[in-house]
Scaffold this motif. Structure first.
Motif, PDB file in Angstrom:
ATOM      1  N   LYS A 208       0.812  -1.210   0.000  1.00  0.00           N
ATOM      2  CA  LYS A 208       0.000   0.000   0.000  1.00  0.00           C
ATOM      3  C   LYS A 208       0.852   1.271   0.000  1.00  0.00           C
ATOM      4  CE  LYS A 208      -4.047   2.167   1.827  1.00  0.00           C
ATOM      5  NZ  LYS A 208      -5.274   2.007   2.555  1.00  0.00           N
ATOM      6  N   LYS A 209       2.007   1.247   0.665  1.00  0.00           N
ATOM      7  CA  LYS A 209       2.880   2.431   0.689  1.00  0.00           C
ATOM      8  C   LYS A 209       3.293   2.832  -0.723  1.00  0.00           C
ATOM      9  CE  LYS A 209       5.240   2.380   5.129  1.00  0.00           C
ATOM     10  NZ  LYS A 209       6.547   2.152   5.774  1.00  0.00           N
ATOM     11  N   LEU A 210       3.656   1.834  -1.520  1.00  0.00           N
ATOM     12  CA  LEU A 210       4.057   2.127  -2.896  1.00  0.00           C
ATOM     13  C   LEU A 210       2.869   2.636  -3.714  1.00  0.00           C
ATOM     14  CD1 LEU A 210       6.439  -0.880  -3.641  1.00  0.00           C
ATOM     15  CD2 LEU A 210       7.080   1.495  -3.177  1.00  0.00           C
ATOM     16  N   CYS A 211       1.684   2.090  -3.461  1.00  0.00           N
ATOM     17  CA  CYS A 211       0.481   2.551  -4.171  1.00  0.00           C
ATOM     18  C   CYS A 211       0.141   3.985  -3.792  1.00  0.00           C
ATOM     19  CB  CYS A 211      -0.688   1.609  -3.887  1.00  0.00           C
ATOM     20  SG  CYS A 211      -0.450  -0.042  -4.603  1.00  0.00           S
ATOM     21  N   VAL A 212       0.329   4.338  -2.535  1.00  0.00           N
ATOM     22  CA  VAL A 212       0.091   5.720  -2.094  1.00  0.00           C
ATOM     23  C   VAL A 212       1.116   6.658  -2.731  1.00  0.00           C
ATOM     24  CG1 VAL A 212       0.153   7.257  -0.075  1.00  0.00           C
ATOM     25  CG2 VAL A 212      -1.121   5.090   0.022  1.00  0.00           C
ATOM     26  N   LYS A 213       2.363   6.203  -2.808  1.00  0.00           N
ATOM     27  CA  LYS A 213       3.397   6.999  -3.474  1.00  0.00           C
ATOM     28  C   LYS A 213       3.020   7.203  -4.940  1.00  0.00           C
ATOM     29  CE  LYS A 213       8.391   7.310  -3.615  1.00  0.00           C
ATOM     30  NZ  LYS A 213       9.644   6.722  -3.136  1.00  0.00           N
ATOM     31  N   SER A 214       2.530   6.152  -5.563  1.00  0.00           N
ATOM     32  CA  SER A 214       2.068   6.240  -6.945  1.00  0.00           C
ATOM     33  C   SER A 214       0.952   7.273  -7.065  1.00  0.00           C
ATOM     34  CB  SER A 214       1.574   4.877  -7.404  1.00  0.00           C
ATOM     35  OG  SER A 214       0.953   4.970  -8.662  1.00  0.00           O
ATOM     36  N   ARG A 215      -0.004   7.198  -6.160  1.00  0.00           N
ATOM     37  CA  ARG A 215      -1.134   8.134  -6.185  1.00  0.00           C
ATOM     38  C   ARG A 215      -0.640   9.575  -6.140  1.00  0.00           C
ATOM     39  NH1 ARG A 215      -4.168   8.299  -0.905  1.00  0.00           N
ATOM     40  NH2 ARG A 215      -2.306   9.508  -0.467  1.00  0.00           N
ATOM     41  N   ASP A 216       0.314   9.847  -5.272  1.00  0.00           N
ATOM     42  CA  ASP A 216       0.818  11.215  -5.148  1.00  0.00           C
ATOM     43  C   ASP A 216       1.431  11.705  -6.462  1.00  0.00           C
ATOM     44  OD1 ASP A 216      -0.051  11.061  -2.522  1.00  0.00           O
ATOM     45  OD2 ASP A 216       1.958  10.692  -1.706  1.00  0.00           O
ATOM     46  N   TYR A 217       2.177  10.842  -7.131  1.00  0.00           N
ATOM     47  CA  TYR A 217       2.763  11.220  -8.425  1.00  0.00           C
ATOM     48  C   TYR A 217       1.685  11.374  -9.495  1.00  0.00           C
ATOM     49  CZ  TYR A 217       7.572  10.586  -6.863  1.00  0.00           C
ATOM     50  OH  TYR A 217       8.783  10.709  -6.221  1.00  0.00           O
ATOM     51  N   TYR A 218       0.744  10.448  -9.537  1.00  0.00           N
ATOM     52  CA  TYR A 218      -0.314  10.528 -10.551  1.00  0.00           C
ATOM     53  C   TYR A 218      -1.174  11.776 -10.384  1.00  0.00           C
ATOM     54  CZ  TYR A 218      -0.119   6.054 -13.081  1.00  0.00           C
ATOM     55  OH  TYR A 218       0.219   5.024 -13.913  1.00  0.00           O
TER      56      TYR A 218
ATOM     57  N   ASP B 182      -5.115   6.771 -16.232  1.00  0.00           N
ATOM     58  CA  ASP B 182      -4.185   6.046 -15.367  1.00  0.00           C
ATOM     59  C   ASP B 182      -4.389   6.416 -13.903  1.00  0.00           C
ATOM     60  OD1 ASP B 182      -3.069   4.760 -17.528  1.00  0.00           O
ATOM     61  OD2 ASP B 182      -1.209   5.922 -17.530  1.00  0.00           O
ATOM     62  N   THR B 183      -4.668   7.665 -13.647  1.00  0.00           N
ATOM     63  CA  THR B 183      -4.910   8.100 -12.265  1.00  0.00           C
ATOM     64  C   THR B 183      -6.194   7.470 -11.741  1.00  0.00           C
ATOM     65  OG1 THR B 183      -3.801  10.190 -12.786  1.00  0.00           O
ATOM     66  CG2 THR B 183      -5.091  10.122 -10.753  1.00  0.00           C
ATOM     67  N   GLY B 184      -7.229   7.441 -12.567  1.00  0.00           N
ATOM     68  CA  GLY B 184      -8.474   6.794 -12.161  1.00  0.00           C
ATOM     69  C   GLY B 184      -8.301   5.323 -11.864  1.00  0.00           C
ATOM     70  N   VAL B 185      -7.495   4.650 -12.678  1.00  0.00           N
ATOM     71  CA  VAL B 185      -7.235   3.222 -12.484  1.00  0.00           C
ATOM     72  C   VAL B 185      -6.653   2.974 -11.098  1.00  0.00           C
ATOM     73  CG1 VAL B 185      -5.686   1.334 -13.211  1.00  0.00           C
ATOM     74  CG2 VAL B 185      -7.027   2.587 -14.918  1.00  0.00           C
ATOM     75  N   LEU B 186      -5.727   3.816 -10.688  1.00  0.00           N
ATOM     76  CA  LEU B 186      -5.095   3.647  -9.383  1.00  0.00           C
ATOM     77  C   LEU B 186      -6.124   3.710  -8.254  1.00  0.00           C
ATOM     78  CD1 LEU B 186      -2.370   3.388  -7.866  1.00  0.00           C
ATOM     79  CD2 LEU B 186      -2.493   5.853  -7.594  1.00  0.00           C
ATOM     80  N   TYR B 187      -7.083   4.602  -8.370  1.00  0.00           N
ATOM     81  CA  TYR B 187      -8.119   4.732  -7.345  1.00  0.00           C
ATOM     82  C   TYR B 187      -9.137   3.594  -7.418  1.00  0.00           C
ATOM     83  CZ  TYR B 187      -6.811   9.453  -5.914  1.00  0.00           C
ATOM     84  OH  TYR B 187      -6.158  10.537  -5.402  1.00  0.00           O
ATOM     85  N   HIS B 188      -9.461   3.166  -8.599  1.00  0.00           N
ATOM     86  CA  HIS B 188     -10.595   2.272  -8.833  1.00  0.00           C
ATOM     87  C   HIS B 188     -10.272   0.793  -8.649  1.00  0.00           C
ATOM     88  CE1 HIS B 188     -12.973   0.325 -12.398  1.00  0.00           C
ATOM     89  NE2 HIS B 188     -13.468  -0.092 -11.259  1.00  0.00           N
ATOM     90  N   PHE B 189      -9.167   0.329  -9.203  1.00  0.00           N
ATOM     91  CA  PHE B 189      -8.887  -1.104  -9.208  1.00  0.00           C
ATOM     92  C   PHE B 189      -8.367  -1.568  -7.842  1.00  0.00           C
ATOM     93  CE2 PHE B 189      -9.312  -0.379 -13.670  1.00  0.00           C
ATOM     94  CZ  PHE B 189      -9.792  -1.573 -14.179  1.00  0.00           C
TER      95      PHE B 189
ATOM     96  N   ASN C 125      -8.820   1.953  -3.211  1.00  0.00           N
ATOM     97  CA  ASN C 125     -10.245   1.639  -3.026  1.00  0.00           C
ATOM     98  C   ASN C 125     -11.138   2.871  -2.880  1.00  0.00           C
ATOM     99  OD1 ASN C 125      -9.758  -1.168  -3.128  1.00  0.00           O
ATOM    100  ND2 ASN C 125      -9.087  -1.110  -1.003  1.00  0.00           N
ATOM    101  N   ASP C 126     -11.097   3.715  -3.881  1.00  0.00           N
ATOM    102  CA  ASP C 126     -11.923   4.921  -3.889  1.00  0.00           C
ATOM    103  C   ASP C 126     -12.511   5.080  -5.296  1.00  0.00           C
ATOM    104  OD1 ASP C 126     -13.079   7.432  -3.717  1.00  0.00           O
ATOM    105  OD2 ASP C 126     -11.277   8.426  -2.958  1.00  0.00           O
ATOM    106  N   MET C 127     -13.547   4.289  -5.572  1.00  0.00           N
ATOM    107  CA  MET C 127     -14.136   4.282  -6.911  1.00  0.00           C
ATOM    108  C   MET C 127     -14.664   5.656  -7.301  1.00  0.00           C
ATOM    109  SD  MET C 127     -17.183   2.022  -8.681  1.00  0.00           S
ATOM    110  CE  MET C 127     -16.644   0.498  -7.996  1.00  0.00           C
ATOM    111  N   GLU C 128     -15.255   6.373  -6.366  1.00  0.00           N
ATOM    112  CA  GLU C 128     -15.819   7.691  -6.687  1.00  0.00           C
ATOM    113  C   GLU C 128     -14.749   8.637  -7.226  1.00  0.00           C
ATOM    114  OE1 GLU C 128     -19.059   8.539  -6.720  1.00  0.00           O
ATOM    115  OE2 GLU C 128     -19.562   6.497  -6.114  1.00  0.00           O
TER     116      GLU C 128
END
Length: 163
Positions: free
Chosen positions: A39-49, A73-80, A86-89
């Motif tokens: 999850k840490k890496l995914c959060v880091k990804s989110r910040d860059y996206y 790509d940014t939406g994918v990170l939140y949605h999948f 885990n923030d589909m909205e």
């Protein structure tokens, strides 16, 4: 890892608002985080996206194709779910922004197509079948044999019948 560290240390020093660099770092950390279930890496990804999405939309020289790709790509990170945000909205907000951009030619970009398909998937997941159909039909107009969209369109139509 070495390439990502180089981008972070060198390129971001010189061009901290370069959406292309930010997007590539987002992609790298998204894939690595999803693969490792970290999850840490995914959060880091989110910040860059998120930063990449802000800058690409503001860039007057960026094509709609580039904007669609980064927004999707940014939406994918939140949605999948594999990316653990885990923030589909929020994902849907990025997909909608991409889907609202006009394709620059008769053949729409893959980012625009993916964003419309992902919106259809999200609408189906929420039981909003009538709203899913236009997004999926836009995709199928561009790519008539796209399996995911065909399957999702059938799901939406079946969902309407079952109501």
């Amino acid at each position: 890892d070495a390439g990502a560290r180089m981008l972070e240390k060198q390129c971001l020093k010189v061009a901290p608002n370069n959406w292309n660099v930010l997007n590539n770092l987002g992609l790298y950390y998204r894939d690595l985080g999803g693969q490792r279930r970290d999850k840490k890496l995914c959060v880091k990804s989110r910040d860059y996206y998120v930063r990449a999405a802000e800058f690409v939309v503001q860039d007057g020289q960026a094509t709609n194709e580039s904007k669609c790709r980064v927004l999707n790509d940014t939406g994918v990170l939140y949605h999948f779910p594999q990316y653990q945000i885990n923030d589909m909205e929020t994902g849907m907000k990025y997909y909608m922004r991409a889907a609202a951009l006009e394709p620059e030619s008769r053949a729409a970009s893959i980012g625009w197509i993916d964003a419309n398909e992902n919106m259809g998937i999200c609408m189906n997941a929420l039981g909003k079948y009538e709203e899913a159909i236009p997004y999926l039909k836009k995709v199928l107009k561009q790519q008539p044999n796209r399996r995911v969209s065909l399957r999702q369109l059938r799901r939406a139509e079946d969902g309407i019948k079952d109501k």
